[in-house]
Design a protein around this motif. Structure first.
Motif, PDB file in Angstrom:
ATOM      1  N   ALA A  34       0.844  -1.703   0.534  1.00  0.00           N
ATOM      2  CA  ALA A  34      -0.125   0.338   0.076  1.00  0.00           C
ATOM      3  C   ALA A  34       0.832   1.499  -0.231  1.00  0.00           C
ATOM      4  O   ALA A  34       0.813   2.378  -0.421  1.00  0.00           O
ATOM      5  CB  ALA A  34      -1.427   0.130   1.245  1.00  0.00           C
ATOM      6  N   GLY A  35       2.036   1.099   0.872  1.00  0.00           N
ATOM      7  CA  GLY A  35       3.298   2.569   0.827  1.00  0.00           C
ATOM      8  C   GLY A  35       3.112   3.229  -0.570  1.00  0.00           C
ATOM      9  O   GLY A  35       3.298   4.012  -0.625  1.00  0.00           O
ATOM     10  N   ALA A  36       3.935   1.605  -1.481  1.00  0.00           N
ATOM     11  CA  ALA A  36       4.415   1.717  -2.441  1.00  0.00           C
ATOM     12  C   ALA A  36       3.757   1.847  -3.407  1.00  0.00           C
ATOM     13  O   ALA A  36       4.137   3.191  -4.099  1.00  0.00           O
ATOM     14  CB  ALA A  36       5.369   0.536  -2.299  1.00  0.00           C
ATOM     15  N   GLN A  37       2.049   1.679  -3.592  1.00  0.00           N
ATOM     16  CA  GLN A  37       1.540   2.559  -4.308  1.00  0.00           C
ATOM     17  C   GLN A  37       1.165   3.645  -4.216  1.00  0.00           C
ATOM     18  O   GLN A  37       1.138   4.834  -4.983  1.00  0.00           O
ATOM     19  CB  GLN A  37       0.314   1.430  -4.542  1.00  0.00           C
ATOM     20  CG  GLN A  37      -0.331   1.397  -5.463  1.00  0.00           C
ATOM     21  CD  GLN A  37      -0.014   0.851  -6.834  1.00  0.00           C
ATOM     22  OE1 GLN A  37       0.485   0.232  -6.954  1.00  0.00           O
ATOM     23  NE2 GLN A  37      -0.950   1.264  -7.784  1.00  0.00           N
ATOM     24  N   GLY A  38       0.549   4.660  -2.928  1.00  0.00           N
ATOM     25  CA  GLY A  38       0.834   6.042  -2.651  1.00  0.00           C
ATOM     26  C   GLY A  38       2.275   5.926  -3.120  1.00  0.00           C
ATOM     27  O   GLY A  38       1.736   7.301  -4.022  1.00  0.00           O
ATOM     28  N   VAL A  39       2.924   5.951  -2.908  1.00  0.00           N
ATOM     29  CA  VAL A  39       4.216   6.933  -2.925  1.00  0.00           C
ATOM     30  C   VAL A  39       4.265   6.610  -4.797  1.00  0.00           C
ATOM     31  O   VAL A  39       4.563   7.723  -5.356  1.00  0.00           O
ATOM     32  CB  VAL A  39       5.880   6.588  -2.392  1.00  0.00           C
ATOM     33  CG1 VAL A  39       6.522   6.874  -3.184  1.00  0.00           C
ATOM     34  CG2 VAL A  39       5.670   6.536  -1.185  1.00  0.00           C
ATOM     35  N   GLU A  40       3.715   6.199  -5.498  1.00  0.00           N
ATOM     36  CA  GLU A  40       4.142   6.010  -7.003  1.00  0.00           C
ATOM     37  C   GLU A  40       2.702   6.718  -7.347  1.00  0.00           C
ATOM     38  O   GLU A  40       2.985   7.475  -8.673  1.00  0.00           O
ATOM     39  CB  GLU A  40       3.789   4.769  -7.264  1.00  0.00           C
ATOM     40  CG  GLU A  40       5.306   3.516  -7.115  1.00  0.00           C
ATOM     41  CD  GLU A  40       4.875   2.155  -7.451  1.00  0.00           C
ATOM     42  OE1 GLU A  40       6.192   1.295  -7.286  1.00  0.00           O
ATOM     43  OE2 GLU A  40       4.327   1.752  -7.243  1.00  0.00           O
ATOM     44  N   MET A  41       2.053   6.917  -6.483  1.00  0.00           N
ATOM     45  CA  MET A  41       0.622   7.468  -7.322  1.00  0.00           C
ATOM     46  C   MET A  41       0.628   9.068  -6.890  1.00  0.00           C
ATOM     47  O   MET A  41       0.145   9.915  -7.839  1.00  0.00           O
ATOM     48  CB  MET A  41      -0.420   6.970  -6.770  1.00  0.00           C
ATOM     49  CG  MET A  41      -1.123   5.740  -6.975  1.00  0.00           C
ATOM     50  SD  MET A  41      -2.696   5.391  -5.748  1.00  0.00           S
ATOM     51  CE  MET A  41      -3.733   5.998  -7.326  1.00  0.00           C
ATOM     52  N   ARG A  42       2.047   8.975  -6.330  1.00  0.00           N
ATOM     53  CA  ARG A  42       2.424  11.129  -5.922  1.00  0.00           C
ATOM     54  C   ARG A  42       3.122  11.302  -7.282  1.00  0.00           C
ATOM     55  O   ARG A  42       3.644  12.894  -6.635  1.00  0.00           O
ATOM     56  CB  ARG A  42       2.484  11.397  -4.491  1.00  0.00           C
ATOM     57  CG  ARG A  42       1.339  10.951  -3.665  1.00  0.00           C
ATOM     58  CD  ARG A  42       0.877  11.693  -2.223  1.00  0.00           C
ATOM     59  NE  ARG A  42       2.455  12.965  -2.210  1.00  0.00           N
ATOM     60  CZ  ARG A  42       0.746  13.649  -1.892  1.00  0.00           C
ATOM     61  NH1 ARG A  42      -0.212  13.665  -1.848  1.00  0.00           N
ATOM     62  NH2 ARG A  42       1.699  15.380  -2.055  1.00  0.00           N
ATOM     63  N   SER A  43       3.810  10.611  -7.888  1.00  0.00           N
ATOM     64  CA  SER A  43       4.756  11.000  -9.118  1.00  0.00           C
ATOM     65  C   SER A  43       3.665  12.061  -9.631  1.00  0.00           C
ATOM     66  O   SER A  43       2.787  12.438  -9.843  1.00  0.00           O
ATOM     67  CB  SER A  43       4.745  10.044  -9.846  1.00  0.00           C
ATOM     68  OG  SER A  43       5.565  10.337 -10.872  1.00  0.00           O
ATOM     69  N   ALA A  52      12.698   4.824  -2.198  1.00  0.00           N
ATOM     70  CA  ALA A  52      12.630   4.315  -3.742  1.00  0.00           C
ATOM     71  C   ALA A  52      13.551   3.307  -3.733  1.00  0.00           C
ATOM     72  O   ALA A  52      13.025   2.553  -4.765  1.00  0.00           O
ATOM     73  CB  ALA A  52      13.868   5.745  -4.513  1.00  0.00           C
ATOM     74  N   THR A  53      14.924   3.684  -3.071  1.00  0.00           N
ATOM     75  CA  THR A  53      15.647   2.129  -3.448  1.00  0.00           C
ATOM     76  C   THR A  53      14.826   0.684  -2.987  1.00  0.00           C
ATOM     77  O   THR A  53      14.259  -0.063  -3.403  1.00  0.00           O
ATOM     78  CB  THR A  53      16.796   1.970  -2.829  1.00  0.00           C
ATOM     79  OG1 THR A  53      17.200   3.178  -3.159  1.00  0.00           O
ATOM     80  CG2 THR A  53      17.549   0.530  -3.079  1.00  0.00           C
TER      81      THR A  53
END
Length: 101
Positions: A34-43, A52-53
């Protein structure tokens, strides 16, 4: 005797603790997804280089969620990553604790 009573109590407690550690690994795997998806959606906004790594390492095994799909395999893979040393190695050992059973 007190020792016999303690032994009778310790075995179920140890088993329950093992179940709780397993559940924690699954919860952290879901949070990772969920956290990774959220970070990616804020691109195009960026996150820290270490996070990021970690996300890049996750994406080596689990693609971003685009279309609907069955999530059980993704959760199992993310849970395995949480339990392994892969994420700690990606982030750097001084940033993430290693969860061991």
């Amino acid at each position: 005797s007190v020792e016999a009573i303690m032994l009778d109590l310790l075995a179920p407690a140890a088993r329950r603790l093992g179940e709780m550690v397993d559940n924690l690994g699954a919860i952290l795997g879901i949070e990772l997804l969920a956290g990774a998806q959220g970070v990616e959606m804020r691109s195009p906004l960026k996150t820290s280089s270490r996070l990021a790594t970690v996300i890049e390492r996750l994406r080596m095994d689990v693609p971003s969620l685009g279309a609907d799909r069955h999530m059980a395999p993704d959760i199992a893979t993310a849970t395995s990553l949480v339990r392994s040393t892969a994420l700690t190695a990606a982030a750097g050992p001084d940033e993430l604790p290693r969860l061991g059973v």
